[in-house]
Design a protein around this motif. Structure first.
Motif, PDB file in Angstrom:
ATOM      1  N   TYR A 104       0.809  -1.224   0.000  1.00 34.04           N
ATOM      2  CA  TYR A 104       0.000   0.000   0.000  1.00 34.04           C
ATOM      3  C   TYR A 104       0.840   1.270   0.000  1.00 34.04           C
ATOM      4  N   ARG A 105       2.128   1.208   0.426  1.00 40.70           N
ATOM      5  CA  ARG A 105       2.929   2.434   0.485  1.00 40.70           C
ATOM      6  C   ARG A 105       4.053   2.505  -0.530  1.00 40.70           C
ATOM      7  N   MET A 106       4.655   1.351  -0.852  1.00 44.22           N
ATOM      8  CA  MET A 106       5.866   1.406  -1.687  1.00 44.22           C
ATOM      9  C   MET A 106       5.629   2.064  -3.054  1.00 44.22           C
ATOM     10  N   PRO A 107       4.493   1.807  -3.731  1.00 50.40           N
ATOM     11  CA  PRO A 107       4.300   2.503  -5.017  1.00 50.40           C
ATOM     12  C   PRO A 107       4.289   4.025  -4.839  1.00 50.40           C
ATOM     13  N   ALA A 108       3.736   4.490  -3.715  1.00 49.56           N
ATOM     14  CA  ALA A 108       3.648   5.943  -3.499  1.00 49.56           C
ATOM     15  C   ALA A 108       4.997   6.534  -3.095  1.00 49.56           C
ATOM     16  N   THR A 109       5.729   5.855  -2.196  1.00 49.29           N
ATOM     17  CA  THR A 109       7.030   6.415  -1.797  1.00 49.29           C
ATOM     18  C   THR A 109       7.989   6.358  -2.990  1.00 49.29           C
ATOM     19  N   HIS A 110       7.873   5.296  -3.784  1.00 49.10           N
ATOM     20  CA  HIS A 110       8.693   5.209  -4.995  1.00 49.10           C
ATOM     21  C   HIS A 110       8.387   6.369  -5.945  1.00 49.10           C
ATOM     22  N   ALA A 111       7.096   6.671  -6.112  1.00 52.08           N
ATOM     23  CA  ALA A 111       6.708   7.773  -7.015  1.00 52.08           C
ATOM     24  C   ALA A 111       7.222   9.112  -6.480  1.00 52.08           C
ATOM     25  N   ALA A 112       7.148   9.309  -5.155  1.00 54.31           N
ATOM     26  CA  ALA A 112       7.604  10.576  -4.568  1.00 54.31           C
ATOM     27  C   ALA A 112       9.117  10.744  -4.741  1.00 54.31           C
ATOM     28  N   PRO A 125       6.679  13.158   4.016  1.00 58.66           N
ATOM     29  CA  PRO A 125       5.305  13.440   3.590  1.00 58.66           C
ATOM     30  C   PRO A 125       5.111  14.947   3.358  1.00 58.66           C
ATOM     31  N   GLY A 126       4.275  15.286   2.389  1.00 56.06           N
ATOM     32  CA  GLY A 126       4.066  16.701   2.040  1.00 56.06           C
ATOM     33  C   GLY A 126       3.058  17.386   2.937  1.00 56.06           C
ATOM     34  N   THR A 127       3.296  17.300   4.230  1.00 58.21           N
ATOM     35  CA  THR A 127       2.419  17.910   5.237  1.00 58.21           C
ATOM     36  C   THR A 127       3.187  19.050   5.903  1.00 58.21           C
ATOM     37  N   PRO A 128       2.511  19.940   6.645  1.00 52.29           N
ATOM     38  CA  PRO A 128       3.271  20.991   7.347  1.00 52.29           C
ATOM     39  C   PRO A 128       4.375  20.420   8.256  1.00 52.29           C
ATOM     40  N   HIS A 138       5.518  21.862  -0.860  1.00 45.84           N
ATOM     41  CA  HIS A 138       5.340  20.438  -1.120  1.00 45.84           C
ATOM     42  C   HIS A 138       4.942  20.246  -2.573  1.00 45.84           C
ATOM     43  N   PHE A 139       4.981  19.009  -3.006  1.00 49.01           N
ATOM     44  CA  PHE A 139       4.705  18.669  -4.402  1.00 49.01           C
ATOM     45  C   PHE A 139       3.819  17.429  -4.424  1.00 49.01           C
ATOM     46  N   LEU A 157     -10.921   5.363  -6.843  1.00 47.61           N
ATOM     47  CA  LEU A 157     -10.176   5.994  -7.951  1.00 47.61           C
ATOM     48  C   LEU A 157      -9.015   5.102  -8.413  1.00 47.61           C
ATOM     49  N   GLY A 158      -8.700   5.186  -9.693  1.00 44.47           N
ATOM     50  CA  GLY A 158      -7.609   4.385 -10.249  1.00 44.47           C
ATOM     51  C   GLY A 158      -6.240   5.010 -10.021  1.00 44.47           C
ATOM     52  N   TYR A 159      -6.190   6.117  -9.289  1.00 46.02           N
ATOM     53  CA  TYR A 159      -4.891   6.744  -9.022  1.00 46.02           C
ATOM     54  C   TYR A 159      -4.971   7.501  -7.696  1.00 46.02           C
ATOM     55  N   GLU A 160      -3.819   7.877  -7.167  1.00 48.62           N
ATOM     56  CA  GLU A 160      -3.782   8.789  -6.024  1.00 48.62           C
ATOM     57  C   GLU A 160      -2.641   9.767  -6.244  1.00 48.62           C
ATOM     58  N   ASP A 161      -2.709  10.911  -5.575  1.00 51.51           N
ATOM     59  CA  ASP A 161      -1.619  11.872  -5.669  1.00 51.51           C
ATOM     60  C   ASP A 161      -0.867  11.871  -4.347  1.00 51.51           C
ATOM     61  N   GLU A 162       0.371  11.431  -4.394  1.00 54.10           N
ATOM     62  CA  GLU A 162       1.182  11.366  -3.181  1.00 54.10           C
ATOM     63  C   GLU A 162       1.850  12.723  -2.971  1.00 54.10           C
ATOM     64  N   LYS A 163       1.532  13.363  -1.861  1.00 59.53           N
ATOM     65  CA  LYS A 163       2.133  14.670  -1.553  1.00 59.53           C
ATOM     66  C   LYS A 163       3.453  14.443  -0.809  1.00 59.53           C
ATOM     67  N   TYR A 164       4.471  15.156  -1.224  1.00 61.10           N
ATOM     68  CA  TYR A 164       5.764  14.995  -0.558  1.00 61.10           C
ATOM     69  C   TYR A 164       6.468  16.343  -0.456  1.00 61.10           C
ATOM     70  N   SER A 165       7.310  16.462   0.582  1.00 58.60           N
ATOM     71  CA  SER A 165       8.244  17.588   0.712  1.00 58.60           C
ATOM     72  C   SER A 165       9.637  16.986   0.622  1.00 58.60           C
ATOM     73  N   PHE A 166      10.606  17.771   0.168  1.00 55.15           N
ATOM     74  CA  PHE A 166      11.939  17.183   0.082  1.00 55.15           C
ATOM     75  C   PHE A 166      13.007  18.262   0.082  1.00 55.15           C
ATOM     76  N   VAL A 167      14.241  17.815   0.311  1.00 55.25           N
ATOM     77  CA  VAL A 167      15.384  18.699   0.091  1.00 55.25           C
ATOM     78  C   VAL A 167      16.492  17.861  -0.542  1.00 55.25           C
ATOM     79  N   ALA A 168      17.117  18.444  -1.564  1.00 52.84           N
ATOM     80  CA  ALA A 168      18.255  17.789  -2.213  1.00 52.84           C
ATOM     81  C   ALA A 168      19.430  18.740  -2.121  1.00 52.84           C
ATOM     82  N   ALA A 169      20.560  18.230  -1.639  1.00 54.25           N
ATOM     83  CA  ALA A 169      21.746  19.075  -1.506  1.00 54.25           C
ATOM     84  C   ALA A 169      22.914  18.415  -2.232  1.00 54.25           C
TER      85      ALA A 169
END
Ligand SMILES: C[S@@+](CC[C@H](N)C(=O)[O-])C[C@H]1O[C@@H](n2cnc3c(N)ncnc32)[C@H](O)[C@@H]1O
Length: 306
Positions: free
Chosen positions: A54-62, A174-177, A216-217, A235-247
């Protein structure tokens, strides 16, 4: 990535759906609570399988979507901290080709399951607890891990990532506050350690988001039939919200960034852009602007905007 989806679906046939559903329910509750975990949330092989389902497809997409925002890099090795079933290793492979990856995690069942999912790939799976030595690598990632740690442990993980990486550190939450706030703290820590923020921010200064907004994205995840059933979703899809930093170790030019879905009106596109001068605000592009308008019409949340 169809390869990952096929490998996952094949594995999921092996666990009775009722046990998976029960485990998914508990994990959803535990992750939603947002509390740092005193003990591993994934406790056995059924939990690990439920997580992968239930989570790996979403974390992979993020992770894939976050990597797509980076300036070009060509890592030759990758270490993933708290890598679980290997979502980030798959995402790095999708972005940069067959990079040898080492996935480190405290839960042996997630590693065992990850190894079965990625059975033909060049990934190494190693039991590891935060504080244990981390092997050096060009790219070090940690996705959806800080959320399970208290503040002191978050700092320790970021320090270990920064010490082990030679080229890039990418952290995804996760793309939450609260996820965004953890990214801000990690960003400060990385800058303090001499790293250069390459994405999503177009500058190294304080974040310019105001008024309770948070950076977030969203990454689109197609749901398989099983995925839908496990989440009781139609629904056949979901939108995974994520925040990130790349350095990055070396400074790289970072462009302005579109930080919301573009809004389209007749002959006018409004883009919310985070700019190199730290301001975040609307950019209006009208049909009269020709190629710029066409670029704005094709632009998406998370894309660069000069
Ligand atoms: C929400 S899962 C994320 C897994 C994976 N990174 C992903 O994006 O799908 C968090 C992972 O962090 C690991 N983790 C949490 N605290 C840890 C610690 N102190 N040491 C090692 N691993 C840890 C957990 O075991 C779990 O596999």
């Amino acid at each position: 990535m169809p390869e990952l989806r096929d490998a996952l679906d094949a594995l999921l046939q092996e666990v009775p759906p009722a046990r998976l559903t029960e485990s998914v329910r508990r994990l959803i509750e535990d992750y939603r609570s947002g509390r740092p975990a005193d003990e591993p949330l994934i406790r056995n092989m059924v939990d690990a399988t439920a997580y992968a389902a239930y989570r790996m497809p979403a974390t992979h997409a993020a992770v894939s979507a976050a990597l797509a925002q980076l300036p070009p890099i060509a890592p030759r090795s990758h270490v993933d901290l708290g890598g679980g079933t290997g979502a980030a290793a798959w995402a790095v492979r999708g972005a940069y080709g067959p990079v040898p990856a080492t996935v480190l995690d405290q839960v042996p069942e997630t590693l065992k399951l990850g190894a079965r999912i990625a059975k033909d790939l060049d990934f190494t799976w190693q039991e590891w607890r935060l504080g244990d030595p981390v092997p050096g690598a060009d790219l070090v990632t940690a996705s959806y891990v800080l959320t399970e740690l208290d503040e002191e442990a978050q700092r320790a993980l970021v320090a270990q990532a920064a010490a082990a990486a030679t080229t890039a550190v990418v952290l995804i939450e996760p793309g939450t506050p609260p996820g965004y706030r953890r990214m801000l703290a990690a960003r400060d820590q990385l800058i303090g350690a001499g790293w250069h923020v390459a994405a999503p921010c177009p500058h190294q200064l304080a974040c310019g988001m105001r008024g309770g907004d948070w950076c977030h994205f969203a990454a689109r995840v197609n749901r398989s039939a099983l995925h839908r059933r496990l989440k009781d979703a139609s629904l056949g899809y979901e939108d995974e919200k994520y925040s990130f930093v790349a350095a990055l170790k070396a400074p790289a030019p970072s462009p302005g960034r579109i930080v919301r879905h573009p809004v389209f009106r007749k002959g006018l596109v409004t883009l919310q852009v985070c700019r190199p001068d730290t301001s975040v605000g609307p950019v209006l592009v009208s049909k009269r602007e020709g190629p710029r308008y066409k670029a704005a019409r094709d632009a998406e949340w998370g894309d660069a905007w000069i």
